[in-house]
Scaffold this active site. Structure first.
Site, PDB file in Angstrom:
ATOM      1  N   THR A  85       1.998   2.503  10.340  1.00 53.68           N
ATOM      2  CA  THR A  85       0.878   2.528  11.269  1.00 53.68           C
ATOM      3  C   THR A  85       0.968   1.328  12.207  1.00 53.68           C
ATOM      4  OG1 THR A  85      -1.496   2.962  11.478  1.00 53.68           O
ATOM      5  CG2 THR A  85      -0.835   1.239   9.928  1.00 53.68           C
TER       6      THR A  85
ATOM      7  N   ALA B  14      -7.110   5.545  10.437  1.00 55.22           N
ATOM      8  CA  ALA B  14      -6.135   5.597   9.352  1.00 55.22           C
ATOM      9  C   ALA B  14      -6.708   4.839   8.169  1.00 55.22           C
ATOM     10  CB  ALA B  14      -4.809   4.978   9.790  1.00 55.22           C
TER      11      ALA B  14
ATOM     12  N   CYS C 159       1.610   7.325  10.697  1.00 56.01           N
ATOM     13  CA  CYS C 159       1.340   7.860   9.361  1.00 56.01           C
ATOM     14  C   CYS C 159       2.286   8.992   8.991  1.00 56.01           C
ATOM     15  CB  CYS C 159      -0.115   8.327   9.251  1.00 56.01           C
ATOM     16  SG  CYS C 159      -1.314   7.015   9.550  1.00 56.01           S
TER      17      CYS C 159
ATOM     18  N   ARG D 231       0.871  -1.174   0.000  1.00 52.21           N
ATOM     19  CA  ARG D 231       0.000   0.000   0.000  1.00 52.21           C
ATOM     20  C   ARG D 231       0.903   1.215   0.000  1.00 52.21           C
ATOM     21  NH1 ARG D 231       0.991   2.290   4.728  1.00 52.21           N
ATOM     22  NH2 ARG D 231       1.054   1.116   6.688  1.00 52.21           N
TER      23      ARG D 231
ATOM     24  N   ALA E 263      -8.592   1.457   9.454  1.00 56.02           N
ATOM     25  CA  ALA E 263      -8.418   0.971  10.825  1.00 56.02           C
ATOM     26  C   ALA E 263      -8.955   2.042  11.762  1.00 56.02           C
ATOM     27  CB  ALA E 263      -6.947   0.698  11.116  1.00 56.02           C
TER      28      ALA E 263
END
Length: 256
Positions: free
Chosen positions: A83, A145, A176, A78, A160
């Site tokens: 995170t 997030a 992040c 991703r 999440a």
């Protein structure tokens, strides 16, 4: 957008190691890549404690040696930075054919934000957005997030939402990559709230936003390992250190 698209809902019992949930996502993604008309799918779960890094994430946002992480550390396919996942955090992984939902990754991110905002509004806990950033905040604290990836328009990863998770694990990272905004959880405003309280409404908002009809898996639609004993922390650490690199032709992704 299609109306009333059937989508398979998977809700594994108990916290799930990240490696297993990621394998499930890839399995579901491969199904849709092989047959774009196949049913879409949604995973709703909690994770065993871990950290994940986006494809191009900087290790400068780790406050530990990545060669010796305090929890399993995964570099995944991703976008975005690091995170933290832990029990008490609701994780929603829609595996969708985005060509059925506008074929626009930025719109998809905004739709996922709206799913969270609408659920918070139902709880009388209004959330907020931060201009130029992805995610959902409340009173300046980040609650959700959002990070996604797509391959030939088939999505994976998702959102999440911190419900009643312990927040100590976030202290080992710059969540992040945002140093000037703290992390929060719903329990900070609603003591005693649990994932079980929040999950049904979150799924309901997902159904409304994406015009889905969630249903249980049918025979032949089961995922390998669901319901089986979870991987031990030692096995999970070993899996994470093998490193899972971005797949060939991964498509677009984003997280912040």
């Amino acid at each position: 957008m299609d109306t009333n698209c059937s989508a398979i809902l998977y809700e594994p019992p108990g916290p799930v190691p990240f490696a297993r949930a990621w394998a499930w996502q890839r399995q579901l993604q491969e199904r849709l890549l092989a047959d774009p008309e196949a049913p879409e799918a949604v995973l709703l779960l909690e994770h065993e404690p871990c950290y994940t890094l986006g494809r191009g994430a900087s290790t400068a946002h780790l406050r530990f040696d990545p060669a010796d992480p305090p929890l399993p550390l995964h570099r995944i396919d991703r976008g975005g930075e690091v995170t933290h996942h832990a029990p008490g955090q609701l994780v929603l992984y829609p595996v969708l054919n985005l060509q059925r939902h506008g074929a626009d990754l930025h719109r998809y991110l905004r739709d996922l934000e709206q799913v969270v905002l609408d659920r918070l509004a139902e709880l009388d806990l209004p959330g907020e957005l931060c201009p130029g950033r992805t995610g959902v905040w409340r009173e300046g604290r980040k609650l959700a997030a959002i990070g996604v990836g797509a391959r030939r328009w088939i999505s994976q990863h998702g959102l999440a939402l911190n419900v009643d998770c312990a927040l100590e694990g976030f202290a080992a990272i710059v969540p992040c990559g945002i140093a000037d905004r703290p992390v929060g959880r719903l329990a900070d405003w609603r003591p005693g709230v649990t994932c079980r309280d929040v999950a049904p409404g979150l799924l309901g908002q997902l159904e409304r936003r994406f015009a889905l009809r969630l249903r249980p898996p049918r025979q032949g639609e089961e995922l390998e390992g669901m319901g089986q004993p979870v991987v031990s922390p030692r096995e999970e650490m070993a899996l994470s250190l093998t490193g899972a690199v971005a797949p060939e032709n991964p498509g677009s992704s984003a997280l912040s």
